[in-house]
Design an enzyme around this catalytic site. Sequence first.
Site, short mmCIF file in Angstrom:
data_model
loop_
_atom_site.label_atom_id
_atom_site.label_comp_id
_atom_site.label_asym_id
_atom_site.label_seq_id
_atom_site.Cartn_x
_atom_site.Cartn_y
_atom_site.Cartn_z
N SER A 55 38.29 -4.01 34.83
CA SER A 55 37.29 -3.02 34.40
C SER A 55 35.90 -3.62 34.28
O SER A 55 35.73 -4.76 33.85
CB SER A 55 37.71 -2.45 33.05
N GLU A 70 33.96 -2.88 32.06
CA GLU A 70 33.72 -3.09 30.63
C GLU A 70 33.82 -4.57 30.25
O GLU A 70 33.29 -4.98 29.22
CB GLU A 70 34.72 -2.27 29.80
N TYR A 127 39.49 -3.17 24.12
CA TYR A 127 39.85 -2.74 25.48
C TYR A 127 39.36 -3.77 26.50
O TYR A 127 40.12 -4.25 27.34
CB TYR A 127 39.22 -1.37 25.79
#
Length: 341
Positions: free
Chosen positions: A132, A134, A155
Site C-alpha cells: 500500500s 500508505e 494499517y
Amino acid sequence: MKKKALILGITGQDGSYLAEFLISKKYQVHGIKRRTSTPNTSRIDHIFDSVNFNNQHLIMHHGDLSDVGSLNRIINQINPDEIYNLAAQSHVKISFQIPEYTSDVNALGPLRLLEIIRHYKRKKIKFYQASSSEMFGKSKPPQNEKTLFQPRSVYAISKVFAYHSVIHYREAYGLHACNGILFNHESPRRGVNFVTKKIVQGLVRIKQGRQKTLTLGNLYSRRDWGHAKDYVESMWKILQYKNPDDFVIATKTSHSVKDFINICAKKLNIKLIWKNNGLKEIGINKINKKTIIKIDNKYFRETEVDDLIGDFAKAKRLLKWKPKYSFDKLVDDMINSELNG
C-alpha cells in the site's frame, strides 16, 4: 492444462475485478471467503453460483488469513500456480481502533502464506502481496520503489511488515514473491466507508432528495486516485515478469478530497460554494442556500498522511503497464453506477 489462481480477498473490490480478469485469461480461479452470517459475495455474484457454491470458472472455499490450518488445507487441495493476497483489514482509520486484529491479518497473514509456499513441494507457486502507498506516510511525493517508508498508522505498519517479509522470503528461500505497492484505486465497487464512494453516494442522494447532508473529515489530504480495473491488470503483469520484484502502481497525479467533491458536484450540476475554515468549513448548495457538506472531527485520523503521488516509471518500463482510465473517467464511472444502481 488451465492455470490455477487462488485469490484471498476475492469478495472485495480488487478481488472481484481480478477474478474477472483472470477468467478472461482462461484461468481457473479459486477464492477464499470468511464465514459470515450474511452473504458478502455481492461483488462476484455475477460470476459465482452462490446457490451451488461453485462453477467451473470460479470455485469458492471457506478460510481465513488468521487460520493457518485452513490456508494449508486449501492450498494443498487446489495446487495453485499463483496466489494473490488481496485480503486485509483494509480501512486505515479503523486500524487505530482494532490494531491487534489489523496486525494479525495484514502482517502475520502474508507471513503464514509465505511459510506454506516455502515448504510446498509439488510446484513453485508465484505469490503476489498487495502492498500500500500508505507505507510511505510522511515521505514527500512523488514516491517510488526507493522512497523511505514512514508509516502513520497500524494499517501502514502492518503492510510494511508484510512487504519486508516478501523480500526476505524471496532472498532467503528463492520464492517467486512480489509486492505491488498500489496507490489509492477506486471504482463503483468501492466500499461505502471509503471517502470517494461516500462522496459519490452522498452527493447523488442529495441531488435526488434522499439525503440532506454529507459529513466528512480532512478535505485537504491529497491522494493519487486510479481505477481498480487498471490496477488488477498490473497485479497479473507483476507475476508474469521474469524476475520477482516490487513495483509502484499509480497515476502520478493527485487531487485533494475537496477537489474530488467539487468535480463530483459539477458533474451532478450541484452549484457548490464553500464558507469558513477548519472544522467550521461548510459546503452550501448555491441554488437553495442549504448546507449540504459539514466537517466532523471524528472522521480525522490521529496521524494524517498529507500527500501521496506515485511514480510508476519502473512498471511502465519493465511491465509496459500504464493506467487506461483518467481521473475524470473514473469519477464518471462511479457516478453513473450510483445513478443507475
